[in-house]
Design a protein around this motif. Structure first.
Motif, PDB file in Angstrom:
ATOM      1  N   GLY A 173       9.707   2.103   3.558  1.00 45.26           N
ATOM      2  CA  GLY A 173       7.939   1.013   3.610  1.00 45.26           C
ATOM      3  C   GLY A 173       7.959   0.854   2.386  1.00 45.26           C
ATOM      4  N   TRP A 220       4.414   0.462   2.673  1.00 50.00           N
ATOM      5  CA  TRP A 220       2.620   0.792   1.719  1.00 50.00           C
ATOM      6  C   TRP A 220       2.773   1.392   1.140  1.00 50.00           C
ATOM      7  N   LYS A 260       7.456   9.261   6.186  1.00 48.21           N
ATOM      8  CA  LYS A 260       7.342   7.677   5.338  1.00 48.21           C
ATOM      9  C   LYS A 260       5.854   6.740   5.864  1.00 48.21           C
ATOM     10  N   TYR A 261       5.464   6.983   6.832  1.00 51.52           N
ATOM     11  CA  TYR A 261       4.024   6.709   7.382  1.00 51.52           C
ATOM     12  C   TYR A 261       2.482   6.738   7.182  1.00 51.52           C
ATOM     13  N   TYR A 262       2.311   5.894   6.921  1.00 51.68           N
ATOM     14  CA  TYR A 262       1.172   6.685   6.929  1.00 51.68           C
ATOM     15  C   TYR A 262       0.401   6.858   7.954  1.00 51.68           C
ATOM     16  N   ASN A 276       8.557  13.557   9.807  1.00 51.15           N
ATOM     17  CA  ASN A 276       8.771  11.982   9.747  1.00 51.15           C
ATOM     18  C   ASN A 276       8.813  11.651   8.366  1.00 51.15           C
TER      19      ASN A 276
END
Length: 337
Positions: free
Chosen positions: A208, A210, A264-266, A325
């Motif tokens: 990603g 971010w 991997k995601y905020y 995640n």
């Protein structure tokens, strides 16, 4: 509660239940922001500040800027962890001989209790930005210790207990400006004076964007049965400038330079007006957490370099989110030496 944890708990901390239907691991306080612009005479902005429970109430070390925009630190007091009264005078430090030892500037403090002492870790002026460190037992006398590292360095975060007999501190190597790079590193000390055994913990990036520009530590990690639960910030550079989001990872309990899980995601990104509009827009910057015996977590964070805001989550939410995640990035699982 699914995951056991070891931490000093605060059962009178503020907390709101997760809104029904929300598909996110972190949620905002319904009456954010806690502190707005020009909160009292002589103060233009307060943000990126840390809070701990103390004597049945709450005490904070706040980043304060007056109309000169030169940051300094002040104490703040609260009975409920929401409404704060900020002292009129900045914190004054002395060295270990009792002589005045105030920094030229001081910003982005963390406040961490280790054993029977409270430690303030902040970005200080040391011929450029570096890590300042001070200790107190009574929030009246603040003894500033030796500078931890050479310039340039930021985002110093002390672990809440010694690991294998040593203090551990996260930090991020930086530059003398706004630092368009940066990974998280770990350093060790037996005496809070000499720091070494430097290790790489986490690198920016992943699939990603971010956290593609730089990353840095947030609040003191929380010890769980799975590992050290670490909330951190990640930054992207887009066509409008930097955007600061929150992420979560889990570090090995005995060797915290090893990353076991990394989402991997905020877990939060700037979305509300007080996060997207301000002195520096598009910033959520976590600095401290409170936790109760049920595993509820309150996160104090800076918003848009203008406000102090509050968000909530739980140990279970964050640990599950990091595990479910997980994305391995580079050599994160290595010892880092």
């Amino acid at each position: 509660m699914k995951y056991k944890f070891t931490a000093e708990t605060c059962d009178y901390m503020p907390f709101e239940a997760k809104p029904k239907g929300l598909d996110a691991p972190v949620w905002r306080y319904s009456k954010n922001p806690l502190i707005k612009r020009n909160p009292q005479k002589g103060i233009a902005r307060i943000f990126n500040s840390a809070v701990v429970p103390y004597n049945g109430e709450f005490i904070g070390v706040f980043r304060v800027e007056d109309q000169s925009s030169l940051p300094h630190l002040r104490l703040a007091h609260s009975k409920d962890g929401i409404n704060f009264t900020v002292e009129e005078e900045r914190i004054h430090f002395v060295d270990e001989e009792g002589k005045p030892y105030d920094p030229y500037y001081a910003y982005d403090p963390r406040l961490v209790k280790v054993e029977d002492e409270y430690f303030i870790i902040w970005c200080t002026e040391f011929y450029g930005p570096s890590i300042g460190l001070a200790k107190t037992k009574d929030f009246k006398t603040f003894v500033r210790l030796e500078n931890c590292f050479l310039p340039f360095n930021r985002n110093g975060v002390l672990f809440p207990r010694k690991i294998n007999g040593e203090y551990k501190m996260l930090s991020r190597v930086s530059d003398n400006g706004h630092t368009p790079f940066g990974d998280i590193f770990l350093s060790s000390s037996k005496d809070l004076t000499y720091w070494g055994k430097h290790r790489h913990v986490m690198e920016k990036g992943g699939n990603g964007w971010w956290q593609g520009l730089k990353i840095g530590g947030g609040p003191a990690p929380i010890e769980t049965e799975v590992g050290w639960l670490m909330i951190y910030h990640g930054v992207i550079l887009n066509c409008n400038g930097y955007v600061y989001s929150m992420g979560v990872a889990i570090l090995d309990k005995d060797e915290p330079s090893k990353v076991l899980y990394r989402a991997k995601y905020y877990i939060m990104t700037p979305e509300e007006d007080y996060e997207t509009v301000g002195f520096v827009p598009n910033v959520v910057f976590p600095c401290s957490t409170l936790i109760d015996k049920e595993g509820h977590i309150a996160i104090y964070y800076g918003a848009a370099d203008t406000y102090v805001a509050l968000a909530f989550t739980t140990v279970d939410e964050l640990v599950d989110f990091a595990i479910n995640n997980h994305e391995g990035v580079g050599r994160d699982r290595d010892l880092g030496r």
